[in-house]
Write a protein that holds these residues in place. Structure first.
Motif, short mmCIF file in Angstrom:
data_model
loop_
_atom_site.label_atom_id
_atom_site.label_comp_id
_atom_site.label_asym_id
_atom_site.label_seq_id
_atom_site.Cartn_x
_atom_site.Cartn_y
_atom_site.Cartn_z
N LYS A 112 3.96 -6.70 -4.68
CA LYS A 112 3.24 -6.01 -5.76
C LYS A 112 2.51 -4.78 -5.22
N PRO A 113 2.83 -3.57 -5.69
CA PRO A 113 2.04 -2.39 -5.30
C PRO A 113 0.61 -2.55 -5.82
N ILE A 114 -0.35 -2.46 -4.93
CA ILE A 114 -1.73 -2.72 -5.32
C ILE A 114 -2.66 -1.55 -5.06
N LEU A 115 -2.27 -0.66 -4.14
CA LEU A 115 -3.17 0.42 -3.76
C LEU A 115 -2.37 1.66 -3.41
N ARG A 116 -2.84 2.82 -3.90
CA ARG A 116 -2.24 4.12 -3.53
C ARG A 116 -3.32 4.96 -2.86
N SER A 117 -2.94 5.70 -1.86
CA SER A 117 -3.86 6.63 -1.20
C SER A 117 -3.07 7.82 -0.67
N ASN A 118 -3.69 9.01 -0.69
CA ASN A 118 -3.03 10.19 -0.15
C ASN A 118 -3.42 10.42 1.31
N ASN A 119 -4.00 9.41 1.95
CA ASN A 119 -4.48 9.53 3.33
C ASN A 119 -3.86 8.41 4.17
N ARG A 120 -3.06 8.78 5.16
CA ARG A 120 -2.38 7.78 5.98
C ARG A 120 -3.37 6.94 6.79
N ASN A 121 -4.45 7.54 7.20
CA ASN A 121 -5.46 6.80 7.95
C ASN A 121 -6.06 5.71 7.06
N VAL A 122 -6.34 6.05 5.81
CA VAL A 122 -6.87 5.06 4.86
C VAL A 122 -5.84 3.96 4.64
N GLN A 123 -4.58 4.33 4.47
CA GLN A 123 -3.53 3.33 4.27
C GLN A 123 -3.49 2.33 5.44
N GLY A 124 -3.55 2.88 6.66
CA GLY A 124 -3.50 2.03 7.83
C GLY A 124 -4.68 1.09 7.94
N ARG A 125 -5.86 1.59 7.65
CA ARG A 125 -7.06 0.76 7.77
C ARG A 125 -7.14 -0.28 6.65
N MET A 126 -6.62 0.07 5.48
CA MET A 126 -6.55 -0.92 4.41
C MET A 126 -5.56 -2.03 4.77
N SER A 127 -4.47 -1.65 5.39
CA SER A 127 -3.49 -2.65 5.82
C SER A 127 -4.10 -3.55 6.89
N ILE A 155 0.87 -1.17 0.00
CA ILE A 155 0.00 0.00 0.00
C ILE A 155 0.91 1.22 0.00
N THR A 156 0.82 2.02 -1.04
CA THR A 156 1.74 3.15 -1.18
C THR A 156 0.97 4.47 -1.16
N HIS A 157 1.68 5.53 -1.47
CA HIS A 157 1.13 6.89 -1.36
C HIS A 157 1.01 7.52 -2.73
N ASP A 158 -0.04 8.32 -2.91
CA ASP A 158 -0.18 9.11 -4.13
C ASP A 158 0.96 10.12 -4.19
N THR A 159 1.75 10.09 -5.26
CA THR A 159 2.92 10.96 -5.35
C THR A 159 2.68 12.20 -6.20
N SER A 160 1.41 12.49 -6.51
CA SER A 160 1.12 13.67 -7.35
C SER A 160 1.48 14.96 -6.65
N THR A 161 1.53 14.95 -5.31
CA THR A 161 1.87 16.16 -4.56
C THR A 161 3.33 16.18 -4.11
N GLY A 162 4.11 15.19 -4.53
CA GLY A 162 5.52 15.17 -4.16
C GLY A 162 6.00 13.76 -3.88
N GLN A 163 7.27 13.63 -3.58
CA GLN A 163 7.87 12.34 -3.29
C GLN A 163 7.91 12.10 -1.78
N PHE A 164 7.84 10.84 -1.40
CA PHE A 164 7.83 10.47 0.00
C PHE A 164 8.95 9.46 0.25
#
Length: 288
Positions: A207-222, A184-193
């Motif tokens: 395999k990268p399967i999901l991108r989100s610009n919200n850390r809370n969403v990333q955590g709950r998806m994990s 689960i990775t981050h949307d990089t449209s606003t910059g690199q992380f």
């Protein structure tokens, strides 16, 4: 020419329609239209071309946008300077931060502040947009990068450790491999992380399967078992059902910067909030 009419002119130029400008200024649609007509009549110029897609500045309108912005900056400077002299602990305090910082770091600070200063109205503005301190869109902001405006008083508040997380019931991925796992990775449209780049490099066969610009969403998806996520530890430790991996190398940590405009540095409700933030950070495990 009244500043209030110039302010409406700028709002229309920036938002493109009377309705959007009215919402931005907290005015009614008819009021904005009436004031624009009055401004055009007073100047003897047509400042906008009315099109099917909205209001487009004419050549005359474009010619004065920069001057109008200078008037705006002067008016905002007066407002900031006068606000900065206010001593009473009442009024509104607008706080800007990333979504996860607002959800996982600020709540205990806000709770203590609201109890101590019940006459101050608090607004929390979160998301990827950087709210302007110069235009008083926010009074204080927390960011993961330094501020580039020389009029902003800033300080590195804390260095936050990051960790790698999976669902509590998930098997253990192999560091340096990751075969059979998803990322689960981050949307990089606003910059690199840096932490996301580290995650991809550390589990190259996942395999990268999901991108989100919200850390809370990333955590709950994990937590749902969708994949491996890298999160600020202050986030991961508060999401029930996540397990932090014990790895030979930890992901890079990030600095949190706190900033406010120098013209309001004497604002008492701001000073009280800064003191409370500093005290809380010093006493908790948020910092390394």
């Amino acid at each position: 020419m009244e500043w209030s009419d110039v302010r409406i002119f700028l709002a229309i130029a920036r938002n493109g329609t009377l309705g959007a400008a009215a919402r931005a200024l907290h005015l009614s649609h008819p009021t904005v239209g009436r004031r624009l007509r009055a401004l055009e009549e007073a100047t003897g110029q047509t400042l906008f071309q009315r099109t099917a897609d909205g209001f487009v500045p004419t050549e005359e309108g474009n010619a004065v946008i920069a001057l109008a912005e200078q008037m705006e900056e002067g008016a905002l400077a007066i407002e900031r300077r006068l606000s900065g002299q206010e001593q009473e602990l009442r009024g509104t305090l607008r706080i800007s931060s990333a979504d996860w910082f607002g959800a996982y770091v600020l709540p205990p600070i806000i709770d203590n502040y609201a109890r101590a200063y019940p006459h101050v109205d608090l607004e929390i503005l979160t998301g990827t947009r950087l709210f302007s301190l110069a235009q008083r869109e926010a009074d204080i902001a927390f960011r993961i990068v330094p501020f580039d405006n020389p009029d902003v008083v800033q300080r590195r508040l804390v260095r936050l450790p990051y960790g790698v997380y999976v669902a509590a019931s998930s098997p253990e991925p192999t560091y340096g491999d990751g075969t059979g796992f998803r990322l689960i990775t981050h949307d990089t449209s606003t910059g690199q992380f840096p932490d996301i780049a580290w995650l991809v490099e550390s589990f190259p066969n996942a395999k990268p399967i999901l991108r989100s610009n919200n850390r809370n969403v990333q955590g709950r998806m994990s937590r749902q078992g969708i994949g491996i996520a890298v999160l600020p530890q202050v986030v991961g430790s508060q999401i029930v059902g996540l397990r932090k991996l014990d790895l030979p190398v930890e992901p890079p940590s990030r600095d949190i910067w706190m900033g406010y405009h120098r013209d309001i540095r004497r604002l008492q409700r701001l000073r009280a909030f800064i003191d409370m933030v500093t005290e809380h950070i010093a006493k908790t495990s948020v910092q390394t």
